[in-house]
Design a protein around this motif. Structure first.
Motif, PDB file in Angstrom:
ATOM      1  N   PHE A   1     111.547  -5.206  46.275  1.00 54.67           N
ATOM      2  CA  PHE A   1     112.805  -5.164  47.204  1.00 54.67           C
ATOM      3  C   PHE A   1     112.680  -5.563  48.507  1.00 54.67           C
ATOM      4  O   PHE A   1     111.489  -5.798  49.096  1.00 54.67           O
ATOM      5  N   HIS A   2     113.531  -6.260  48.971  1.00 56.80           N
ATOM      6  CA  HIS A   2     113.606  -7.064  50.354  1.00 56.80           C
ATOM      7  C   HIS A   2     114.358  -6.265  51.448  1.00 56.80           C
ATOM      8  O   HIS A   2     115.595  -6.005  50.954  1.00 56.80           O
TER       9      HIS A   2
ATOM     10  N   VAL B   1     108.780   0.036  60.202  1.00 56.94           N
ATOM     11  CA  VAL B   1     110.434  -0.356  59.394  1.00 56.94           C
ATOM     12  C   VAL B   1     110.254  -1.382  58.470  1.00 56.94           C
ATOM     13  O   VAL B   1     111.204  -1.749  58.021  1.00 56.94           O
ATOM     14  N   GLY B   2     108.922  -1.976  58.456  1.00 58.98           N
ATOM     15  CA  GLY B   2     108.607  -2.939  57.378  1.00 58.98           C
ATOM     16  C   GLY B   2     108.481  -4.260  57.820  1.00 58.98           C
ATOM     17  O   GLY B   2     108.662  -5.163  56.899  1.00 58.98           O
ATOM     18  N   LYS B   3     108.126  -4.594  58.912  1.00 59.07           N
ATOM     19  CA  LYS B   3     108.061  -6.148  59.650  1.00 59.07           C
ATOM     20  C   LYS B   3     106.738  -6.644  58.785  1.00 59.07           C
ATOM     21  O   LYS B   3     107.083  -7.951  58.321  1.00 59.07           O
TER      22      LYS B   3
ATOM     23  N   LEU C   1     104.586 -10.748  54.356  1.00 52.90           N
ATOM     24  CA  LEU C   1     103.726 -10.762  53.349  1.00 52.90           C
ATOM     25  C   LEU C   1     104.538 -11.158  51.903  1.00 52.90           C
ATOM     26  O   LEU C   1     104.101 -11.931  51.365  1.00 52.90           O
ATOM     27  N   GLN C   2     105.901 -10.537  51.814  1.00 50.94           N
ATOM     28  CA  GLN C   2     106.711 -10.854  50.925  1.00 50.94           C
ATOM     29  C   GLN C   2     107.075 -12.416  51.098  1.00 50.94           C
ATOM     30  O   GLN C   2     106.777 -13.134  49.877  1.00 50.94           O
TER      31      GLN C   2
ATOM     32  N   GLU D   1     120.300   0.531  51.801  1.00 51.63           N
ATOM     33  CA  GLU D   1     118.897   0.162  51.195  1.00 51.63           C
ATOM     34  C   GLU D   1     118.139   1.181  50.450  1.00 51.63           C
ATOM     35  O   GLU D   1     117.203   1.125  49.852  1.00 51.63           O
ATOM     36  N   TYR D   2     118.236   2.460  51.266  1.00 56.64           N
ATOM     37  CA  TYR D   2     117.750   3.786  50.666  1.00 56.64           C
ATOM     38  C   TYR D   2     117.989   3.909  49.193  1.00 56.64           C
ATOM     39  O   TYR D   2     117.324   3.989  48.322  1.00 56.64           O
TER      40      TYR D   2
END
Length: 401
Positions: free
Chosen positions: A19-20, A42-44, A49-50, A151-152
Motif C-alpha cells: 500500500f502507498h 506517519v510513514g515518511k 523505501l517503497q 487510507e485506513y
C-alpha cells in the motif's frame, strides 16, 4: 560506504510495498531536490523505501539515515560527492534534521553536484527553524499528514472508497463499496487509524513514545531548547489534553508552566508544526496572515484517545476529527456563529440529535452529525467527510527548509 549499502538493503527487504500513502503519487520525483516532512510516525521512511524498491536500481541509488553512526566521522556532503563521482544518481536521506548543518550541506550538494537527485525527509518542525542556507528556490517541501479514513479502509480492510471532493460530499455522493454499515469502522479509525502502525498490539505504548520523543527530543533539538524546556513542553501538552478544545489564555498557561506568555505562543506553534496540537484561528485578512487563535485542539483523535485514558469527551472527538481532516485540503477558520467555517460555508458539528439553531443565521450552513449512516438535506454524516479528497492533495510549497 559499504556499511551504508548493507543498511539500505536490510531496510529494503523489510519494507511492505502493498500500500502507498497518498503522497506517493503526488510528489514530483523529477525535482533535483525535494523534502518530505511531517510528524513522527506517519510513514515518511516507508514511502522513500517503497520508491527505491519499485522504481530504482541499487546500482545508482543510495538510502541513508542521517542518524547512522557513519556520520559520526563523515559528512553528508562528503558522502554525496563520493557517491556522485562513482556514478550515483539518486540519494535518499532520511531524518536529515538529525544532522547538524543539514541545510548548508544540502545547498552545497545542489550547487556543486548538478547531476545528483537528492530527496530527504525531516520533521515538520523544520518549517519553523531557519536553516543556515536558503533552500527555498531549490527544494520544494511536501507535507504529509497521518492516514485518512480512506487510507485506513484500504490498509486495514482492503476496501477502496472513491476519492470525492467536499462538493461531492455536500451533494451526498459518499459511499464505501461493500461496506453497509461504516460506523463501526469509523469508530475504530478514530481510536487507532490515523497512524500506519495503529494495528500494532502495543499501539498505545508506541504512540505515547512518539508524543514523548516529539516533545522532549525533536522540538528542543530543532529549536535550540534545553532539556528543561522539553519537560515544559510535555507539561503544556498535558494541560492542553485536559482542556482541549479551549480558548487559550496565554498568561494563565504561562504561569502554570512558569514561562512568559510569549513563550507559550511559541511553544504552541512548535507543537502545532510537530503534529501534536492544532490551533483554530479567526479568518485574518491578508495573504498568508495568521488569525488570532480562537481554540486549541489536540492534533488528531488518536492522540486524544491516548492521552484521555478513557475519559474522552465525545464532542471533543467529533470536532477534533472534523478539524484534522478538513484542514489538510482547506483553510478552516473559526465561525462567529457556529463551530467552523470553510470558504464561506458554516459547519456545526455534533451528535445525531444536533439541531439547526446555531446555523440559522448562516448563508450556507451545514450540520455535521455523528452516529448517522446517511446524509440528507444540509445534514452531513461525519464519517463521510473522511472519504473526501482532503488527504489526496499534495502541499508542495517553497519554504526556508
Amino acid at each position: 560506504m559499504e556499511r551504508l549499502y548493507e543498511y539500505m538493503n536490510r531496510q529494503l527487504k523489510s519494507v511492505n510495498d502493498e500500500f502507498h500513502r497518498y503522497m506517493y503519487d503526488k510528489i514530483n520525483w523529477g525535482n533535483r531536490m525535494l523534502g518530505l516532512v511531517g510528524p513522527r510516525g506517519v510513514g515518511k521512511t516507508t514511502l522513500f523505501l517503497q520508491r527505491i524498491k519499485e522504481r530504482h536500481s541499487t546500482d545508482d541509488t543510495l538510502y541513508v539515515s542521517a542518524e547512522h553512526m557513519y556520520f559520526a566521522n563523515h559528512s553528508l556532503y562528503g558522502l554525496a560527492e563520493e557517491f556522485f563521482k562513482n556514478g550515483g544518481k539518486y540519494l535518499f536521506i532520511d531524518e536529515v534534521h538529525k544532522y547538524e548543518g543539514w541545510s548548508r550541506e544540502l545547498k552545497l550538494m545542489y550547487d556543486s553536484l548538478p547531476g545528483l537527485h537528492v530527496y530527504f525527509t525531516g520533521s515538520s518542525v523544520l518549517d519553523i527553524e531557519k536553516g543556515e542556507a536558503d533552500l527555498s528556490r531549490r527544494a520544494p517541501k511536501y507535507l504529509m499528514q497521518g492516514m485518512s479514513f480512506r487510507e485506513y479502509l484500504a490498509v486495514r480492510h482492503g476496501v477502496h472508497a472513491p476519492c470525492l471532493s467536499l462538493a461531492d460530499i455536500l451533494a451526498h455522493k459518499e459511499e464505501i463499496p461493500g461496506v453497509e454499515h461504516p460506523l463501526p469502522l469509523f469508530k475504530d479509525y478514530l481510536r487507532c487509524g490515523y497512524y500506519p502502525f495503529g494495528d500494532d498490539e502495543q499501539f498505545d505504548i508506541e504512540l505515547g513514545q512518539v508524543i514523548t520523543r516529539t516533545l522532549e527530543v525533536d522540538i528542543p533539538q530543532f529549536a535550540g531548547m534545553t532539556a528543561a524546556t522539553g519537560r515544559k513542553l510535555k507539561r503544556l501538552m498535558a494541560i492542553v489534553s485536559t482542556l482541549a478544545p479551549f480558548k487559550p489564555n496565554m498568561t494563565s498557561l504561562g504561569s502554570q508552566i512558569q514561562v512568559s506568555r510569549n513563550n507559550v505562543e511559541d511553544y504552541l506553534l512548535y507543537m502545532e508544526k510537530a503534529g501534536m496540537v492544532a490551533q483554530l484561528r479567526t479568518n485574518a485578512g491578508g495573504l498568508g496572515a495568521l488569525g488570532k487563535t480562537e481554540k486549541v485542539y489536540l492534533d488528531n483523535t488518536n492522540i486524544l484517545y491516548n492521552l484521555s485514558e478513557g475519559s474522552e469527551d465525545i464532542g471533543n472527538v467529533r470536532e477534533t476529527f472534523f478539524f484534522n481532516q478538513m484542514r489538510v485540503g482547506h483553510k478552516v477558520t473559526a465561525s462567529k456563529i457556529s463551530d467552523f467555517e470553510i470558504d464561506g460555508l458554516t459547519f456545526e458539528v455534533g451528535g445525531k440529535n444536533k439541531g439547526q439553531n446555531q446555523i440559522a443565521e448562516a448563508k450556507r450552513g451545514y450540520v455535521v452529525k455523528d452516529d448517522i449512516e446517511f446524509s440528507y438535506g444540509n445534514v452531513i454524516a461525519l464519517w463521510a467527510l473522511a472519504v473526501s479528497y482532503t488527504h489526496l492533495r499534495a502541499h508542495e510549497t517553497r519554504s526556508n527548509l
